[in-house]
Design an enzyme around this catalytic site. Structure first.
Site, PDB file in Angstrom:
ATOM      1  N   ASP A  34       0.825  -1.210   0.000  1.00 34.23           N
ATOM      2  CA  ASP A  34       0.000   0.000   0.000  1.00 34.23           C
ATOM      3  C   ASP A  34       0.856   1.257   0.000  1.00 34.23           C
ATOM      4  O   ASP A  34       0.606   2.208  -0.753  1.00 34.23           O
ATOM      5  CB  ASP A  34      -0.923  -0.011   1.227  1.00 34.23           C
ATOM      6  CG  ASP A  34      -2.251   0.674   0.962  1.00 34.23           C
ATOM      7  OD1 ASP A  34      -2.597   0.856  -0.206  1.00 34.23           O
ATOM      8  OD2 ASP A  34      -2.943   1.030   1.929  1.00 34.23           O
TER       9      ASP A  34
ATOM     10  N   ASP B   4      -8.995  -1.826   2.297  1.00 36.25           N
ATOM     11  CA  ASP B   4      -8.742  -1.228   3.609  1.00 36.25           C
ATOM     12  C   ASP B   4      -9.795  -1.630   4.627  1.00 36.25           C
ATOM     13  O   ASP B   4      -9.668  -1.297   5.813  1.00 36.25           O
ATOM     14  CB  ASP B   4      -8.707   0.301   3.483  1.00 36.25           C
ATOM     15  CG  ASP B   4      -7.594   0.769   2.559  1.00 36.25           C
ATOM     16  OD1 ASP B   4      -6.535   0.119   2.553  1.00 36.25           O
ATOM     17  OD2 ASP B   4      -7.788   1.767   1.843  1.00 36.25           O
TER      18      ASP B   4
END
Length: 395
Positions: A237, A283
């Site tokens: 990420d 997420d």
């Protein structure tokens, strides 16, 4: 695919261009607070209810609802696979027409979204059906093989034994009833709405369904695997958000319910608002399956407390809140896992250290219900316990 928490008006690289600044008025503080408060709430719902449903899923015997267990090898490979997929999508959008790609993706997610939403609302809708509702059971079974090799052929196990012919692996084994068909019909209405309008509410309904199903049906086999998965995606990420513009570009170009969105100009434009803040489903699902694992670990301790679940749940709220705060301060899209991973792992480990249960936490193991070895092991254990019981009776 995972995407960073981003703000198209106030937190992206594109927001610096004069064209975008003149095209949209700046978001009001009330609109921003409403947007991010709503995203936070929408992220918490699938994690909470998905974790609760994962417990029933782990105990269930329905073949169509069996969880998919993630091993340490799967966890180690996942960031590499996700990176290749993300880069591939980025190149596709650069080479081919974005319109045609999104048309194909819309059709694909149209089907998946209907199935996911139907599975999500099925337990809730069951409460609204009258007691005399004619609920018939169905099973869609698709196996490989024919003649003597197919299920029910010569030498095959007896019907109802729960066993299948070794030479006839099951490709599809889905059990459903009339109530599920009604839910499928209702979900199809949302699907058509999304396909025709791409409305943000329809997008969020599908996104919430995908997230809840992911948390419910994807199971980590132990805490160590969860740490490997979250650690790998932490690096993934951070790299794809801060190191390149690939993730933000794909997130904006990808017209599919892989993210939750909420308009910052809802108060000004109502349901036709178009200035969105977004949160990637990765997420939600990735920390969510770890939080669900800790809930199942809590239950395995048999102390009638959910300490680790509530701790990790609070850690998720803290991590996502910190992500929103940092993004608002620096006016740039943020990799949410940068803040969520340390919080979701660190807080429960600190609690385990304080309670002296670190060993129990990391030794907790969940077997894969689809693994033949695990099934054999379970049968052998049952047979052993049964034989011990007989020996005691004989004595």
């Amino acid at each position: 695919m995972d995407t960073a928490l981003s703000d198209p008006q106030n937190g992206s690289a594109e927001a610096a261009s004069p064209a975008n600044v003149t095209a949209r008025p700046p978001s009001t503080p009330e609109g921003i607070a409403l947007a991010y408060g709503s995203l936070l709430l929408m992220a918490l719902l699938p994690i909470f209810f998905g974790a609760l449903r994962s417990v029933r899923c782990a105990r269930g015997k329905n073949a169509s609802d069996m969880p998919e267990t993630i091993t340490s090898r799967d966890a180690a490979r996942f960031p590499i696979i996700a990176s290749c997929t993300l880069l591939g999508l980025y190149l596709f959008f650069k080479i081919f027409s974005q319109e045609y790609i999104n048309l194909l993706l819309s059709m694909y997610f149209f089907v998946l979204g209907i199935l996911a939403l139907s599975h999500t609302i099925s337990p809730f809708m069951s409460k609204f059906f009258p007691a005399n509702f004619p609920n018939r059971q169905y099973q869609l079974l698709f196996t490989q093989g024919s003649g003597e090799n197919k299920e029910g052929g010569r030498g095959s196990p007896a019907p109802g034994s729960g066993l299948t012919w070794p030479l006839c692996p099951e490709i599809i084994n889905y059990e459903f009833d009339t109530k599920d068909l009604v839910c499928l019909g209702l979900s199809s209405i949302v699907g058509v709405w999304y396909l025709l309008r791409k409305h943000w509410i329809a997008n969020n309904l599908f996104g919430l369904a995908f997230s809840l199903n992911g948390v419910e049906l994807l199971h980590l086999n132990n805490v160590s695997t969860g740490c490997i998965l979250l650690g790998g995606l932490f690096i993934y990420d951070v790299f794809w958000v801060f190191g390149t513009n690939v993730m933000v570009t794909v997130a904006r170009s990808f017209e599919a319910p892989i993210k939750l969105v909420f308009p910052q100009d809802l108060l000004e434009k109502g349901l036709e608002a178009d200035n969105f803040a977004m949160l990637g489903l990765g997420d939600i699902v990735i920390p969510g399956i770890f939080i669900a694992l800790l809930l199942r670990f809590d239950i395995s301790l048999k102390k009638n407390t959910h300490t680790y679940f509530y701790t990790s749940f609070a850690a998720y709220i803290f991590g996502l809140g910190l992500t929103i705060f940092i993004m608002h301060i620096f006016k740039h899209a943020q990799p949410a896992l940068l803040y969520l991973v340390p919080a979701c792992i660190g807080f429960p480990v600190l609690v385990a250290l304080a309670k002296g249960e670190v060993t129990e936490m990391f030794s907790y193991e969940e077997s894969n219900p689809k693994d033949p070895a695990a099934v054999t092991e379970s049968k052998e254990g049952t047979e052993t316990s049964a034989s011990k019981g007989l020996e005691k009776k004989e004595k």
